[in-house]
Design a protein around this motif. Structure first.
Motif, PDB file in Angstrom:
ATOM      1  N   GLU A  83      63.648  44.192  29.753  1.00 29.36           N
ATOM      2  CA  GLU A  83      63.121  43.643  28.444  1.00 29.36           C
ATOM      3  C   GLU A  83      62.365  42.012  28.758  1.00 29.36           C
ATOM      4  O   GLU A  83      61.665  42.322  28.582  1.00 29.36           O
ATOM      5  CB  GLU A  83      63.909  43.301  27.534  1.00 29.36           C
ATOM      6  CG  GLU A  83      64.556  44.810  27.014  1.00 29.36           C
ATOM      7  CD  GLU A  83      66.028  44.600  25.764  1.00 29.36           C
ATOM      8  OE1 GLU A  83      65.764  45.760  25.120  1.00 29.36           O
ATOM      9  OE2 GLU A  83      66.255  43.946  26.558  1.00 29.36           O
ATOM     10  N   ILE A  84      63.157  41.551  29.517  1.00 27.67           N
ATOM     11  CA  ILE A  84      62.735  39.784  29.905  1.00 27.67           C
ATOM     12  C   ILE A  84      61.291  39.881  30.887  1.00 27.67           C
ATOM     13  O   ILE A  84      60.319  39.580  30.282  1.00 27.67           O
ATOM     14  CB  ILE A  84      64.124  38.971  30.921  1.00 27.67           C
ATOM     15  CG1 ILE A  84      64.683  38.975  29.692  1.00 27.67           C
ATOM     16  CG2 ILE A  84      62.879  38.116  31.282  1.00 27.67           C
ATOM     17  CD1 ILE A  84      65.972  38.187  30.595  1.00 27.67           C
ATOM     18  N   ASN A  85      61.544  40.792  31.847  1.00 24.01           N
ATOM     19  CA  ASN A  85      60.518  40.784  32.334  1.00 24.01           C
ATOM     20  C   ASN A  85      59.445  41.937  31.413  1.00 24.01           C
ATOM     21  O   ASN A  85      58.134  41.717  32.419  1.00 24.01           O
ATOM     22  CB  ASN A  85      60.879  42.319  33.450  1.00 24.01           C
ATOM     23  CG  ASN A  85      61.170  41.207  34.558  1.00 24.01           C
ATOM     24  OD1 ASN A  85      61.404  39.960  34.624  1.00 24.01           O
ATOM     25  ND2 ASN A  85      62.618  41.977  35.545  1.00 24.01           N
ATOM     26  N   LEU A  86      59.436  42.511  30.821  1.00 25.74           N
ATOM     27  CA  LEU A  86      58.396  43.105  29.713  1.00 25.74           C
ATOM     28  C   LEU A  86      57.332  41.953  29.068  1.00 25.74           C
ATOM     29  O   LEU A  86      56.654  42.824  28.882  1.00 25.74           O
ATOM     30  CB  LEU A  86      58.840  44.949  29.157  1.00 25.74           C
ATOM     31  CG  LEU A  86      59.346  45.851  29.645  1.00 25.74           C
ATOM     32  CD1 LEU A  86      59.458  46.580  29.063  1.00 25.74           C
ATOM     33  CD2 LEU A  86      57.875  46.393  30.351  1.00 25.74           C
ATOM     34  N   GLU A  87      58.313  41.803  28.886  1.00 28.53           N
ATOM     35  CA  GLU A  87      57.922  40.478  27.691  1.00 28.53           C
ATOM     36  C   GLU A  87      57.234  39.848  28.835  1.00 28.53           C
ATOM     37  O   GLU A  87      55.753  39.362  28.091  1.00 28.53           O
ATOM     38  CB  GLU A  87      59.005  39.744  27.150  1.00 28.53           C
ATOM     39  CG  GLU A  87      59.732  40.024  25.780  1.00 28.53           C
ATOM     40  CD  GLU A  87      60.534  39.646  25.190  1.00 28.53           C
ATOM     41  OE1 GLU A  87      60.920  38.488  25.753  1.00 28.53           O
ATOM     42  OE2 GLU A  87      61.459  39.790  23.970  1.00 28.53           O
ATOM     43  N   LYS A  88      57.875  39.309  29.833  1.00 29.65           N
ATOM     44  CA  LYS A  88      57.075  37.886  30.159  1.00 29.65           C
ATOM     45  C   LYS A  88      55.304  39.416  31.021  1.00 29.65           C
ATOM     46  O   LYS A  88      54.417  37.742  31.074  1.00 29.65           O
ATOM     47  CB  LYS A  88      56.938  38.187  31.818  1.00 29.65           C
ATOM     48  CG  LYS A  88      58.730  36.997  32.136  1.00 29.65           C
ATOM     49  CD  LYS A  88      58.820  36.646  33.158  1.00 29.65           C
ATOM     50  CE  LYS A  88      60.518  35.753  32.753  1.00 29.65           C
ATOM     51  NZ  LYS A  88      61.016  35.595  34.395  1.00 29.65           N
ATOM     52  N   GLU A  89      55.601  40.536  31.369  1.00 29.30           N
ATOM     53  CA  GLU A  89      54.078  41.090  31.541  1.00 29.30           C
ATOM     54  C   GLU A  89      53.370  41.325  30.516  1.00 29.30           C
ATOM     55  O   GLU A  89      52.139  40.794  30.676  1.00 29.30           O
ATOM     56  CB  GLU A  89      54.644  42.393  31.920  1.00 29.30           C
ATOM     57  CG  GLU A  89      55.597  42.377  33.106  1.00 29.30           C
ATOM     58  CD  GLU A  89      55.139  43.783  33.797  1.00 29.30           C
ATOM     59  OE1 GLU A  89      55.284  44.943  33.268  1.00 29.30           O
ATOM     60  OE2 GLU A  89      55.602  44.030  35.032  1.00 29.30           O
ATOM     61  N   GLN A  90      53.903  40.894  29.435  1.00 31.78           N
ATOM     62  CA  GLN A  90      53.047  41.175  28.078  1.00 31.78           C
ATOM     63  C   GLN A  90      51.956  40.052  27.783  1.00 31.78           C
ATOM     64  O   GLN A  90      51.185  39.891  27.415  1.00 31.78           O
ATOM     65  CB  GLN A  90      53.664  41.601  26.408  1.00 31.78           C
ATOM     66  CG  GLN A  90      53.271  42.217  25.588  1.00 31.78           C
ATOM     67  CD  GLN A  90      52.220  43.050  25.352  1.00 31.78           C
ATOM     68  OE1 GLN A  90      52.910  44.058  26.261  1.00 31.78           O
ATOM     69  NE2 GLN A  90      50.594  43.369  24.948  1.00 31.78           N
ATOM     70  N   ASN A  94      48.383  39.664  27.638  1.00 27.56           N
ATOM     71  CA  ASN A  94      47.939  38.912  26.841  1.00 27.56           C
ATOM     72  C   ASN A  94      46.792  38.290  26.993  1.00 27.56           C
ATOM     73  O   ASN A  94      45.396  37.847  26.913  1.00 27.56           O
ATOM     74  CB  ASN A  94      48.244  38.563  25.420  1.00 27.56           C
ATOM     75  CG  ASN A  94      49.341  39.639  25.036  1.00 27.56           C
ATOM     76  OD1 ASN A  94      48.793  40.539  24.772  1.00 27.56           O
ATOM     77  ND2 ASN A  94      50.428  39.526  24.641  1.00 27.56           N
ATOM     78  N   LYS A  95      47.287  37.172  28.413  1.00 33.00           N
ATOM     79  CA  LYS A  95      45.996  36.047  29.036  1.00 33.00           C
ATOM     80  C   LYS A  95      45.148  36.585  29.481  1.00 33.00           C
ATOM     81  O   LYS A  95      44.270  36.231  29.271  1.00 33.00           O
ATOM     82  CB  LYS A  95      47.543  35.303  29.520  1.00 33.00           C
ATOM     83  CG  LYS A  95      46.605  33.727  30.309  1.00 33.00           C
ATOM     84  CD  LYS A  95      47.773  33.356  31.380  1.00 33.00           C
ATOM     85  CE  LYS A  95      47.406  31.911  32.003  1.00 33.00           C
ATOM     86  NZ  LYS A  95      48.058  31.320  32.951  1.00 33.00           N
ATOM     87  N   LYS A  96      45.185  37.167  30.469  1.00 30.17           N
ATOM     88  CA  LYS A  96      44.562  37.742  31.337  1.00 30.17           C
ATOM     89  C   LYS A  96      43.074  38.643  29.890  1.00 30.17           C
ATOM     90  O   LYS A  96      41.902  38.482  30.190  1.00 30.17           O
ATOM     91  CB  LYS A  96      44.488  38.806  31.789  1.00 30.17           C
ATOM     92  CG  LYS A  96      45.505  38.292  33.521  1.00 30.17           C
ATOM     93  CD  LYS A  96      45.865  39.845  34.230  1.00 30.17           C
ATOM     94  CE  LYS A  96      46.431  39.145  35.959  1.00 30.17           C
ATOM     95  NZ  LYS A  96      47.499  40.380  36.626  1.00 30.17           N
ATOM     96  N   TYR A  97      43.764  39.312  29.012  1.00 29.09           N
ATOM     97  CA  TYR A  97      42.993  39.990  27.933  1.00 29.09           C
ATOM     98  C   TYR A  97      41.418  38.847  27.315  1.00 29.09           C
ATOM     99  O   TYR A  97      40.841  39.201  27.324  1.00 29.09           O
ATOM    100  CB  TYR A  97      43.340  40.842  27.088  1.00 29.09           C
ATOM    101  CG  TYR A  97      42.878  41.738  25.532  1.00 29.09           C
ATOM    102  CD1 TYR A  97      42.065  41.977  25.601  1.00 29.09           C
ATOM    103  CD2 TYR A  97      43.500  40.476  24.032  1.00 29.09           C
ATOM    104  CE1 TYR A  97      41.186  42.822  25.218  1.00 29.09           C
ATOM    105  CE2 TYR A  97      43.006  41.849  23.545  1.00 29.09           C
ATOM    106  CZ  TYR A  97      41.724  42.077  23.427  1.00 29.09           C
ATOM    107  OH  TYR A  97      41.129  42.834  22.538  1.00 29.09           O
ATOM    108  N   GLN A  98      42.691  37.871  26.830  1.00 33.05           N
ATOM    109  CA  GLN A  98      41.876  36.308  26.491  1.00 33.05           C
ATOM    110  C   GLN A  98      40.898  35.641  27.155  1.00 33.05           C
ATOM    111  O   GLN A  98      39.708  35.255  26.820  1.00 33.05           O
ATOM    112  CB  GLN A  98      42.903  35.839  25.713  1.00 33.05           C
ATOM    113  CG  GLN A  98      44.056  35.630  24.617  1.00 33.05           C
ATOM    114  CD  GLN A  98      43.308  36.817  23.517  1.00 33.05           C
ATOM    115  OE1 GLN A  98      41.839  35.901  23.518  1.00 33.05           O
ATOM    116  NE2 GLN A  98      43.805  37.245  22.939  1.00 33.05           N
TER     117      GLN A  98
END
Length: 482
Positions: A83-90, A94-98
């Motif tokens: 879950e922690i890794n998924l949050e980091k990936e998310q 989001n950063k790349k999307y921006q």
């Protein structure tokens, strides 16, 4: 501060009585009757409660000594590593999307500056073609600007207006008369961009609008001269533009009927010709295969495929892919087309008369299933073989050792190692397909003929499906620009 932390930790300790109830429920379920009685007796004597209160006092100082069962009953469960890794990936996505959105805004800004520069040149040049091009660029930039403003979400909630559709058609025909290839490409791509930008649930209606406006002037003239001349122009960019738009139109059965108006197969023949001229895996070849695969749902088109040797061409393409890398879209759509072609009564009757040719097809398809090929292609090949596993082709089946080789394939495929869950699902699908298609059937209660009489025709089923499902997929490839 310390007191606050201790109180917070204390509040996290679950209610002992709740845990006791869970333990008793487990003991009852597992039939540990003696343990259950002892446990219940100890609770009643309140020995457990005093022990718990001691432990709770200790827990104020240390969380490490708490039993693991407490972790299960905490209100704020500790997050797993996954879950922690998924949050980091998310967060990273989001950063790349921006960053992509920001890049889009910068490109848009540069484009505006370039347009302004061209406007100043237009004033000096006084060129009508340049003025028209500038207006088209403005329209396109406006659309991309909407995409950026909406942060990439589909904006199209309405179809192209009647006026815009009419303008595109008029410009296309004028550019054709003026032999302005670049102008024709621009209009064709503009129509396709409109198709790609529109919301998925409205795409079917867009196709119907293209047909209603008779974009290729087929129904008005009852001829195919205009579109055929466009397809005959030997220009790669134009062929890409025209085939991509034809692919959009062929996405519905009504679109296929428009392209084969009055049973004329000239467009299909031209698409097959262009297909064979293309480099294997090229973008234009992909669009040609998309058109032919979609058109193959209409049985009246199939004789054109057979007589233009599409069966041989597709088998040759799959053969080449064993040693040469070919785009998976081409292989997937080509093998799906082959399955549609072989399935029809026309082709099966044709193959009955061409026994040697049927033997060659069967032999080659049986060889393919031993090769390392894409699962989707493998399934299409197995479907083709199932259509050939009929009594009418008993001689060829015997000559090719059909039953033995299918059995060998199933035996081999059932023990192959799979790397992940997706591969395991693919493997199961292939084996289920074989069990369904090649397993001997009990014909004593066979009412297939009765069912066949009551069954809807393929085209009627597709038309019914299209009425229920609003969304279509229009092909779009990352390498189209290059």
């Amino acid at each position: 501060m310390k007191t606050g932390n201790s109180n917070q930790l204390f509040s996290q300790v679950p209610d002992p009585n709740e845990i006791n109830e869970y333990i008793k429920e487990y003991l009852r379920y597992s039939a540990y009757s003696n343990t259950f009685e002892c446990f219940e007796a100890e609770i009643k004597s309140k020995q457990v409660s005093s022990k718990m209160s001691n432990k709770q006092q200790q827990s104020k100082q240390s969380n490490d000594d708490m039993p693991r069962i407490f972790q299960l009953f905490k209100t704020d469960n500790i997050k797993t590593k996954r879950e922690i890794n998924l949050e980091k990936e998310q967060k990273l996505f989001n950063k790349k999307y921006q960053q992509i959105l920001q890049a889009g805004r910068q490109i848009f800004s540069v484009s505006i500056n370039l347009l302004q520069l061209l406007h100043s040149l237009k004033e000096t040049a006084k060129n009508e073609t340049l003025s028209e091009s500038l207006e088209n660029y403005k329209i396109q930039l406006g659309k991309y600007h909407k995409v950026i403003i909406n942060e990439g979400k589909p904006e199209g909630t309405e179809l192209i207006t009647e006026q815009v559709m009419h303008e595109h058609k008029t410009k296309l025909y004028k550019n054709y008369q003026d032999k302005n290839v670049d102008g024709m490409i621009e209009v064709l791509l503009s129509l396709r961009v409109n198709a790609l930008q529109i919301a998925p649930e409205l795409r079917k209606n867009l196709v119907y609008e293209l047909i209603r406006n008779d974009v290729f002037n087929i129904e008005a003239t009852e001829k195919f001269d205009f579109v055929v001349h466009l397809l005959d122009i030997n220009n790669q960019s134009l062929r890409h533009a025209i085939t991509s738009l034809i692919s959009v139109i062929s996405s519905t059965l009504r679109g296929v009927e428009y392209l084969t108006f009055n049973g004329n197969m000239i467009i299909i023949e031209k698409i097959i010709k262009i297909l064979k001229e293309q480099e294997n895996g090229s973008v234009t070849q992909r669009f040609c295969l998309a058109i032919l695969q979609k058109a193959s749902i209409k049985e009246t088109v199939i004789p054109t495929y057979v007589h233009n040797e599409m069966i041989q061409w597709i088998i040759s393409l799959i053969q080449k892919s064993i040693n040469t890398k070919i785009h998976i879209f081409c292989l997937d759509f080509a093998s799906a087309t082959l399955a549609n072609v072989i399935h029809t009564p026309y082709t099966l009757q044709y193959l009955e008369k061409q026994s040697r040719f049927t033997h060659q097809i069967m032999e080659q398809l049986l060889k393919f299933i031993k090769e390392q090929i894409q699962v989707s292609v493998m399934m299409h090949i197995l479907i083709c073989l199932s259509y050939l596993s009929k009594e009418n082709f008993a001689k060829q089946m015997e000559e090719c050792r059909f039953v033995e080789r299918i059995s060998e394939f199933v035996e081999y495929y059932s023990v192959i190692n799979t790397e992940n869950e997706a591969a395991e699902i693919d493997k199961k699908t292939v084996l289920d397909l074989c069990a369904h298609m090649f397993h001997p059937k009990d014909t004593s209660l066979d009412n297939s003929e009765t069912l066949e009489m009551n069954e809807l025709k393929t085209e009627d089923r597709i038309r019914e499906y299209e009425n229920e499902q609003g969304e279509l997929i229009f092909e779009c490839f990352q390498d189209e620009v290059s």
